[in-house]
Every structure is written in C-alpha cells, then in structure tokens.
Enzyme design. Structure first.
Site, mmCIF file in Angstrom:
data_model
loop_
_atom_site.group_PDB
_atom_site.id
_atom_site.type_symbol
_atom_site.label_atom_id
_atom_site.label_comp_id
_atom_site.label_asym_id
_atom_site.label_seq_id
_atom_site.Cartn_x
_atom_site.Cartn_y
_atom_site.Cartn_z
ATOM 1 N N LYS A 244 44.572 -16.515 -9.408
ATOM 2 C CA LYS A 244 44.841 -15.244 -8.733
ATOM 3 C C LYS A 244 45.181 -15.445 -7.268
ATOM 4 C CE LYS A 244 43.334 -12.098 -12.066
ATOM 5 N NZ LYS A 244 42.821 -10.837 -12.509
ATOM 6 N N LYS B 81 48.749 -16.635 -21.234
ATOM 7 C CA LYS B 81 48.006 -15.647 -22.021
ATOM 8 C C LYS B 81 48.640 -14.265 -21.866
ATOM 9 C CE LYS B 81 44.479 -13.709 -19.032
ATOM 10 N NZ LYS B 81 43.203 -13.080 -18.908
ATOM 11 N N LYS C 278 47.532 -7.928 -19.080
ATOM 12 C CA LYS C 278 47.932 -6.562 -18.792
ATOM 13 C C LYS C 278 48.601 -6.449 -17.433
ATOM 14 C CE LYS C 278 43.133 -5.292 -18.521
ATOM 15 N NZ LYS C 278 42.532 -5.907 -17.326
#
Ligand code: ATP
Ligand code: LTN
Length: 331
Positions: A114, A196, A199
């Site tokens: 992140k 992966k 969302k």
C-alpha cells in the site's frame, strides 16, 4: 452447556465487495454462524488509512453492512456493527501499539504494497493498521478469525502481540487462530490473474462485484484473461484458467479435478460461459435480498445500533481488564 467459541472478522468499506471477498471470507462467515458466536464488523476506521471521499465512505459503509446481511449474515445469530461505533477499538489499539515493534510492523507486506500504491500518503495509520486489527480481534477474545489468505500475516502478528502481552502482564487475551476456507482462499483478478481480485482495482473488468447484474457477470467472465492454449487444466503456468477453475469449484462445491474433467475437450468459450453462469446463479439471490434491505433503512439501523451496544459491553470488559493489568488508576 459448553460455551460457544467466538469468531470475529470484518472488511473495509474501501470499495464495493467483490467475488474475492465473498469466496475468500463471507461464504465462510455465513457457514460458521450456527456453530460459533460470531461478530462481523464494517472496518471503517481501517478504511481511512487510504484517502476516502467522506460522503462516499458513509454510503459505502452502509452498503457493506447490507451486503453482509444480503449474503446471509443473520442479525438473529451474529452481532453486526460499525467499528467506529465502539471506541474501545481505538483505545485498545493505543495500548497495543506500545507493545508492537517498529521492526515487525515494517515487515508487513500489505504495508509495503500500500505504501507503493499510495506513495503520496504513507501515513502513520497505514503503518499501525495491523495494531488496530489486533485490537479488533483481541477485544472480543476471539478464538477464530475467518479471512482470506492475504490476511494471514496480520493474524500471525496479532498472535505475537497477544502472547507478548500475556507474558508481560499475565493472562489477558485469547490467542486467536486464523480460519482459511478450503475453496476460494485467494481469488485472482480476471484481467491480471497474477494479482488478487481487489475491490480497489481501477479496472472493473478485473473483479466481479457482488451486486453486478447477471449479464455483466457473464460478460466479465467471457472477457477473462486466459492463455493461448485451449486446455482447461489447473497449473502454475496457466494462472487465468486455474483461477476460473478455482472460482467454479468454490461456487459449485465441486473439486478442481472434477471441474477439469467436466470441461475436458471443451474450448475456453464454453468453459468461461459456464463459470459466468454458475457465479451469476450464486449471486442472484444476494442481489434480490439487497434490494429489499435497501428499502428498509429503519431495520438496518436497528441492527447496527443493537450490534454496537452488545459489542461495546464485551469490548469494555476486556479493556477494563487491560487497563487494570497495565497499571492505569481505576476511575
Ligand atoms: P483492498 O483492495 O481495499 O485492500 P480487499 O478487497 O483486499 O481490499 P479487504 O477489506 O481488505 O478487501 O478484505 C476483506 C476480506 O476479504 C479479507 O478476509 C480478505 O482476506 C478477503 N479477500 C479480499 N480479497 C480476496 C481475494 N481476492 N481472494 C480471497 N479473499 C479475499
Ligand atoms: N485487514 C482486514 C480487515 C480487517 C479485519 C480485522 C479482518 C480489519 N480488522 C479484524 C479480520 C479481523 C482485511 O481484510 N484487509
């Protein structure tokens, strides 16, 4: 009567819930409801480690809660609430942050990923994210935490923090175990199967949203990236096909081997269509129930208010114990 074991889990309202969230986590949450005392929360405090538009965050938080319910989380069986409605999460996180090391936090892959993705906003909350997560779990003395594969490292850290605390201050926390379902533990993106399904993926063709209409779901599967062969077989050098097989198996309850046999000799076209249809069939009732819930705001509000009240009682019992153990003067 023997007391039921406790389960805690949650998802961030950082985007619309995907098939990855459903197969990796939600489907297991539903299954576990009868056997355990379950608590499922919307992790809105975690979501702000990444910039969120306030009105969007508020709206999405409600949507995530309603999607939990639409998928089959039953408020009669499980406690449902918003993380920010129980201030004890932030309070315990502070204490735990004084029992977590900079070194262990900097090893977290989610933090590394992140910070790369949001290089302009590497805030302190992003770094201490796993400490807040440990607080979520330890507050409720959870025995089991059902999550997707990608969260294992965070659960491991939670266990380390709990053990360390128990060792220094005497037995305080239950040391939780991860619960990873057999099927769908890691659903990959339909467009880049080496990543992966997420969302927060900017490309909506990479994921299937739980509330996508049937035609959209089928179209997304038809467009899924596979490879230049035509054999429906799971293998490391065929990440796209393997992912579709995993999804098909998870949705139908078949094994990957059974699915391979079913599509042997058939081209990718037929295979992709069948996977799309199976997923659409599984999600159709979710969408229907969601539409009903969206019309009944009063009921949903009652659920999360009652949930927070019950959760707070459990949480403050643990927090009181923690404050006593570490030497805070009683009020
Ligand atoms: P973000 O992309 O914003 O980091 P996310 O889609 O990974 O979010 P989370 O809220 O972080 O979603 O995760 C919710 C739960 O869903 C976790 O238990 C996580 O392990 C699981 N999960 C998320 N994505 C997948 C996936 N692709 N496959 C299996 N499980 C998943
Ligand atoms: N980090 C988790 C979301 C999360 C969570 C939790 C999951 C926050 N707190 C406590 C289980 C238990 C994720 O899924 N990305």
């Amino acid at each position: 009567m023997e007391e039921k074991k406790r389960i805690f889990s949650g998802m961030q309202p950082s985007g619309e819930l995907t098939l990855g969230n459903y197969l990796g986590a939600l489907k297991n949450w539903i299954k576990l409801q009868d056997e355990y005392d379950c608590m499922y929360s919307v992790m809105n405090m975690h979501a702000i480690t990444v910039r969120q538009e306030p009105a969007e965050l508020r709206k999405r938080s409600m949507e995530v809660l309603m999607q939990y319910m639409a998928c089959g989380i039953d408020p009669e069986k499980s406690i449902l609430f918003f993380q920010s409605h129980v201030p004890a999460h932030a309070e315990l996180a502070w204490v735990l942050s004084c029992n977590a090391q900079m070194g262990e936090l900097s090893r977290m892959t989610q933090f590394k990923d992140k910070s790369k993705k949001h290089a302009d906003n590497i805030n302190a909350g992003l770094f201490t994210y796993p400490v807040l997560m440990a607080a979520d779990i330890l507050l409720y003395q959870a025995d089991l935490v059902p999550v997707g594969n990608d969260q294992l490292q965070h659960i491991e850290l939670t266990r380390d923090i709990a053990n360390r605390f128990n060792h220094h201050y005497g037995d305080t926390f239950t040391v939780p175990e991860p619960y990873i379902g057999k099927a769908g533990a890691r659903v990959m993106s339909l467009q880049s199967p080496e990543n992966k399904m997420s969302k927060s993926d900017p490309n909506p063709n990479g994921y299937v949203w739980l509330l996508d209409p049937e035609e959209v779901i089928i179209k997304k599967f038809k467009r899924a990236v596979t490879d230049s062969e035509s054999e429906v077989r799971a293998s490391e050098d065929k990440p796209g096909v393997t992912n579709l097989l995993t999804i098909y198996a998870a949705v139908t309850g078949k094994t990957v081997e059974e699915a391979e046999k079913e599509f042997a000799g058939q081209g990718y076209g037929t295979f992709k269509q069948a996977v799309g249809e199976a997923v659409a069939a599984e999600l159709a009732p979710v969408r229907k129930r969601y539409e009903e819930l969206a019309k009944d705001k009063a009921y949903v509000e009652e659920v999360y208010k009652k949930g927070a009240e019950t959760a707070a009682k459990i949480a403050y019992k643990t927090l009181g114990k923690v404050y006593r153990k570490i030497g805070f003067v009683a009020r």
